[in-house]
Write a protein that holds these residues in place. Structure first.
Motif, PDB file in Angstrom:
ATOM      1  N   LEU A   1       0.831  -1.050  -0.030  1.00 61.60           N
ATOM      2  CA  LEU A   1      -0.111  -0.024   0.148  1.00 61.60           C
ATOM      3  C   LEU A   1       0.929   1.426  -0.099  1.00 61.60           C
ATOM      4  N   VAL A   2       1.882   1.228   0.719  1.00 66.96           N
ATOM      5  CA  VAL A   2       2.726   2.418   0.630  1.00 66.96           C
ATOM      6  C   VAL A   2       3.545   2.646  -0.845  1.00 66.96           C
ATOM      7  N   VAL A   3       3.814   1.377  -1.275  1.00 65.62           N
ATOM      8  CA  VAL A   3       4.344   1.526  -2.687  1.00 65.62           C
ATOM      9  C   VAL A   3       3.519   2.064  -3.530  1.00 65.62           C
ATOM     10  N   VAL A   4       2.424   1.667  -3.629  1.00 63.72           N
ATOM     11  CA  VAL A   4       1.447   2.380  -4.599  1.00 63.72           C
ATOM     12  C   VAL A   4       0.965   3.542  -4.211  1.00 63.72           C
ATOM     13  N   ILE A   5       0.798   4.161  -3.121  1.00 67.97           N
ATOM     14  CA  ILE A   5       0.601   5.621  -2.786  1.00 67.97           C
ATOM     15  C   ILE A   5       1.729   6.332  -3.278  1.00 67.97           C
ATOM     16  N   VAL A   6       3.055   5.976  -2.863  1.00 68.07           N
ATOM     17  CA  VAL A   6       4.238   6.547  -3.225  1.00 68.07           C
ATOM     18  C   VAL A   6       4.500   6.604  -4.693  1.00 68.07           C
TER      19      VAL A   6
ATOM     20  N   ILE B   1       7.879   7.662   5.496  1.00 67.70           N
ATOM     21  CA  ILE B   1       8.043   8.140   4.040  1.00 67.70           C
ATOM     22  C   ILE B   1       6.298   8.345   3.574  1.00 67.70           C
ATOM     23  N   LEU B   2       5.563   7.574   3.757  1.00 61.76           N
ATOM     24  CA  LEU B   2       4.227   7.514   3.530  1.00 61.76           C
ATOM     25  C   LEU B   2       3.633   8.815   3.801  1.00 61.76           C
ATOM     26  N   ILE B   3       3.790   9.127   5.363  1.00 63.02           N
ATOM     27  CA  ILE B   3       3.042  10.411   5.540  1.00 63.02           C
ATOM     28  C   ILE B   3       3.633  11.503   4.847  1.00 63.02           C
ATOM     29  N   LEU B   4       4.910  11.428   4.694  1.00 66.39           N
ATOM     30  CA  LEU B   4       5.804  12.758   3.658  1.00 66.39           C
ATOM     31  C   LEU B   4       4.954  12.800   2.459  1.00 66.39           C
ATOM     32  N   ILE B   5       5.081  11.596   1.803  1.00 67.79           N
ATOM     33  CA  ILE B   5       4.588  11.618   0.556  1.00 67.79           C
ATOM     34  C   ILE B   5       3.100  12.137   0.422  1.00 67.79           C
ATOM     35  N   LEU B   6       2.190  11.874   1.354  1.00 68.99           N
ATOM     36  CA  LEU B   6       0.842  12.284   1.397  1.00 68.99           C
ATOM     37  C   LEU B   6       0.811  13.815   1.803  1.00 68.99           C
ATOM     38  N   MET B   7       1.760  14.312   2.527  1.00 73.75           N
ATOM     39  CA  MET B   7       1.715  15.805   2.718  1.00 73.75           C
ATOM     40  C   MET B   7       2.073  16.448   1.602  1.00 73.75           C
ATOM     41  N   ILE B   8       3.141  16.210   0.913  1.00 72.77           N
ATOM     42  CA  ILE B   8       3.744  16.895  -0.362  1.00 72.77           C
ATOM     43  C   ILE B   8       3.144  16.493  -1.701  1.00 72.77           C
TER      44      ILE B   8
END
Length: 293
Positions: A228-233, A272-279
């Motif tokens: 899930l992290v992979v596909v969100i990133v 990393i997931l949280i950072l990507i979701l924010m940016i």
């Protein structure tokens, strides 16, 4: 002094696990791209593939080259049943409702394998070559190397199939505009079914590779959290994003596990997931669109 050989070996091990993330992420993206369903049960379907291989190889004493297709077919069958019996009746319902159905499905599959095979971890019969592999002076575990090669073949086949095959064109048309796809004669429900069948079959095959490296257990579904992290990133609807995101997360987890300890691996991953979701909430390669659940 920096031990570059050691760092190289950690990097290669990360690429190996990242390739398995990538191929499972591609299966995740295929379902989302066609049906807009976030399938959180993908980790449990991967787990089921490992157990199906174990049942065919150890229980029925089938050779590995027969047990592997059996596992893939088992995953594909589950995908067909789930799409027809659970997902299709939910068409028109809110995304969060379908999302919760996939969570429930994952729990059911985890309970099923515990009833049939028990809760203890199991090892798959050995079927991959065990000869040492070196890239230059760097050692790569044979199972990791062969898992990487198999995963890359599958991802390449997906990318080429989506680009050049009639089914790939139909899937992209359906993903872009279902009404327009209907108007030009595309059987949209069939595209939905095929996406689930193919994606779940691929996830089951990936489960065999994951199980060959680390064994199988009912907790294998946690693999789906990293996917899930992979596909969100990478982007929920991007095949290229699943590939890049999978390799990236695999390498990051390898270094985090080596230098911080295995218990911090998921801490780094979800940071990393949280950072990507924010940016960049739509991912590195995803469509610039935010859909609220």
């Amino acid at each position: 002094m920096t031990d570059w050989l050691f760092l190289t070996e950690v990097f290669l091990a990360g690429l190996g696990s990242g390739a398995l993330y990538a191929v499972t992420g591609v299966a995740f993206v295929l379902i989302y791209k066609a049906t807009r369903v976030v399938n959180l049960a993908i980790g449990e379907i991967l787990m089921l593939g490992g157990y199906a291989f174990f049942g065919a190889a150890a229980g029925w004493h089938l050779p590995a080259w027969v047990a592997l297709p059996v596992a893939i077919l088992a995953g594909a069958l589950v995908g067909a049943v789930v799409e027809r019996g659970l997902i299709r009746p939910m068409i028109g319902e809110s995304p969060i409702s379908v999302f919760m159905v996939t969570i429930g499905l994952g729990s059911i599959l985890a309970g099923f394998v515990q009833i049939v095979w028990g809760a203890d971890p199991l090892r798959l019969p050995e079927f991959l070559p065990s000869a040492p592999i070196f890239i230059g002076e760097a050692y790569v575990a044979p199972k990791v190397a062969y898992g990487f090669l198999a995963a890359m073949v599958v991802v390449t086949a997906f990318v080429l199939g989506l680009r050049f095959s009639r089914g790939g064109v139909a899937l992209k048309a359906t993903a872009a505009d279902q009404a327009a796809a209907y108007s030009v004669g595309i059987d949209v429900p069939r595209v939905f079914s095929l996406s689930w069948i193919v994606a779940c079959g691929v996830a089951a095959g990936a489960g065999v590779l994951v199980g060959a490296i680390g064994g199988i257990s009912p907790t294998m579904g946690v693999f789906g959290l990293s996917v899930l992290v992979v596909v969100i990133v990478g982007g929920l609807d991007s095949m290229a994003g699943a590939l890049v995101g999978g390799l990236f997360i695999g390498v990051v987890e390898a270094f985090a596990g080596t230098f911080l300890g295995g218990e911090y691996r998921f801490l780094v991953t979800f940071s990393i997931l949280i950072l990507i979701l924010m940016i960049r909430p739509y991912g590195l390669f995803g469509t610039h669109e935010i859909e609220r659940l």
